[in-house]
Enzyme design. Sequence first.
Site, mmCIF file in Angstrom:
data_model
loop_
_atom_site.group_PDB
_atom_site.id
_atom_site.type_symbol
_atom_site.label_atom_id
_atom_site.label_comp_id
_atom_site.label_asym_id
_atom_site.label_seq_id
_atom_site.Cartn_x
_atom_site.Cartn_y
_atom_site.Cartn_z
ATOM 1 N N ALA A 110 0.855 -1.198 0.000
ATOM 2 C CA ALA A 110 0.000 0.000 0.000
ATOM 3 C C ALA A 110 0.885 1.240 0.000
ATOM 4 C CB ALA A 110 -0.935 0.011 1.203
ATOM 5 N N PHE A 111 0.310 2.373 -0.377
ATOM 6 C CA PHE A 111 1.137 3.589 -0.507
ATOM 7 C C PHE A 111 1.717 4.038 0.823
ATOM 8 C CE2 PHE A 111 -0.674 7.513 1.223
ATOM 9 C CZ PHE A 111 -1.883 7.056 1.711
ATOM 10 N N LYS A 112 1.160 3.539 1.917
ATOM 11 C CA LYS A 112 1.653 3.968 3.227
ATOM 12 C C LYS A 112 3.117 3.578 3.446
ATOM 13 C CE LYS A 112 -2.730 4.617 5.497
ATOM 14 N NZ LYS A 112 -3.718 4.281 4.439
ATOM 15 N N ASP A 113 3.599 2.618 2.670
ATOM 16 C CA ASP A 113 5.016 2.260 2.754
ATOM 17 C C ASP A 113 5.932 3.447 2.422
ATOM 18 O OD1 ASP A 113 4.951 -0.457 3.510
ATOM 19 O OD2 ASP A 113 4.473 -1.074 1.475
ATOM 20 N N LEU A 116 5.970 5.292 5.821
ATOM 21 C CA LEU A 116 6.260 4.573 7.063
ATOM 22 C C LEU A 116 7.580 3.810 7.027
ATOM 23 C CD1 LEU A 116 2.638 3.606 8.000
ATOM 24 C CD2 LEU A 116 4.231 4.885 9.440
#
Length: 465
Positions: A110-113, A116
Amino acid sequence: MKFISTRGGAPALDFEEAVLAGLASDGGLYVPEELPQFSQEQISGWAALSYPELAFEIMHPFIGDAIPVDEQKRLIEETYAEFRHTAVAPLVQMDKDLWILELFHGPTLAFKDFALQFLGRLLDHILEKRGQKVVILGATSGDTGSAAIEGCRHCEHVDIFILHPHNRVSEVQRRQMTSVIEDNVFNLAIQGNFDDCQNIVKAAFADQSFLPEGRQLVAVNSINWARIMAQIVYYFYAALALGGPQRKISFAVPTGNFGDIFAGYLAQNMGLPIERLVIATNANDILHRSLSSNDYSKGELLHSLSPSMDIMISSNYERLLFDLFDRDGKRMAELMSNFNGGESIHLPEAALERARKLFSSARIDDDATIKAIAEQFDKTEYLMDPHTAIGFEAGRMAQAEVSSPMVCLSTAHPAKFAEAVERSGVDTEVALPHHLKDLMQREERFEVLENSLQSVQQSIRSSIG
Ligand SMILES: *Cc1c(COP(=O)(O)O)cnc(C)c1O
């Protein structure tokens, strides 16, 4: 660089302090006092840079000398070396002037990588220097938890506790979190729903006296400034790949907490010629209501096929409101307090006009989401996850209003939300990428806890002694 609170009642902080602080002490969110400005010549000069090289150029003005330059470069290099595409954020053409920016090639799909994986490394570096250890505590309905755990699993100065609602996240999402077997990673399955998890986290932050001496809690939800900062980069990257900054560009962004799209707003304010930012919501449409009918008020939480966008309040919207109310912190404190009491926030006419110059919005419900997935697969055999489909559908609809290429942000890999994808009736197997092929066989570790603050506090205390 100094960071100030959107509610005007908390001390200004430097970069390091802002990353560790999360929420400001007055309840506001930290924003830079001033944004770095890039000229068109400077941006043009970055056309040949790799993703990590560009990331350094854009993040360095925020980080300044808080971290030595070669360390900054190393942290960035290591972060994006984990992505399984050499372009890191590749563009895929869908039609004339219609593109998808794939942001799901990181370790947890997911783009949250993007933010994060960097935040974990950044925190560890800052804490090493300060000789400090912290406890990360967060609640997740899925994507944030797995990305945060993956980003922190190798951190020496961080213990991470992630609460998820027991039996209420998808199996892929749960396993992505619980199969990380490290001594500093703790998955707590709460016998309640996501709101219960969030309330426990909030209460733990409000009174941290249960922690051992010298420890503090750190937040990794999207209010953390470092997350926003890391997301600014791919707006520049996509624009440069499509002929920017000489040519304008537009983006459609599937939106929940307004973190991802707020980074696009910052990119524009830093000098990137963005023509339009399309806010794409699911049935949880507080942002669409604010922009289209000037009504920013809490609705009822609806469960959709795009669970990572199921929110009642978009926390980062406060950062935009702060600008739209001419950075009047006192006024913001009053507005937010009224809002929390159930009132609606109405923008003054001039501010609404200013917002509508850059932003437009659309609400895409479950039926339209499924239809978009099926239609696109039918036409091109390109498979979108439900969040991506919402951004794509909104972007396609908004193409008529713009004269620039429309880039739709793809925020997750379809295998992460296979059930929803299958609901669209596409006749194909939704397979996990190779590096996660054995996910369903991996060993899992998590603790099931009753739905109470005390049980979580006790678990944290006994785990970190
Ligand atoms: C978190 C998330 C979103 C929403 O991002 P915000 O920054 O909260 O607007 C969209 N899609 C996916 C897959 C996500 O995980």
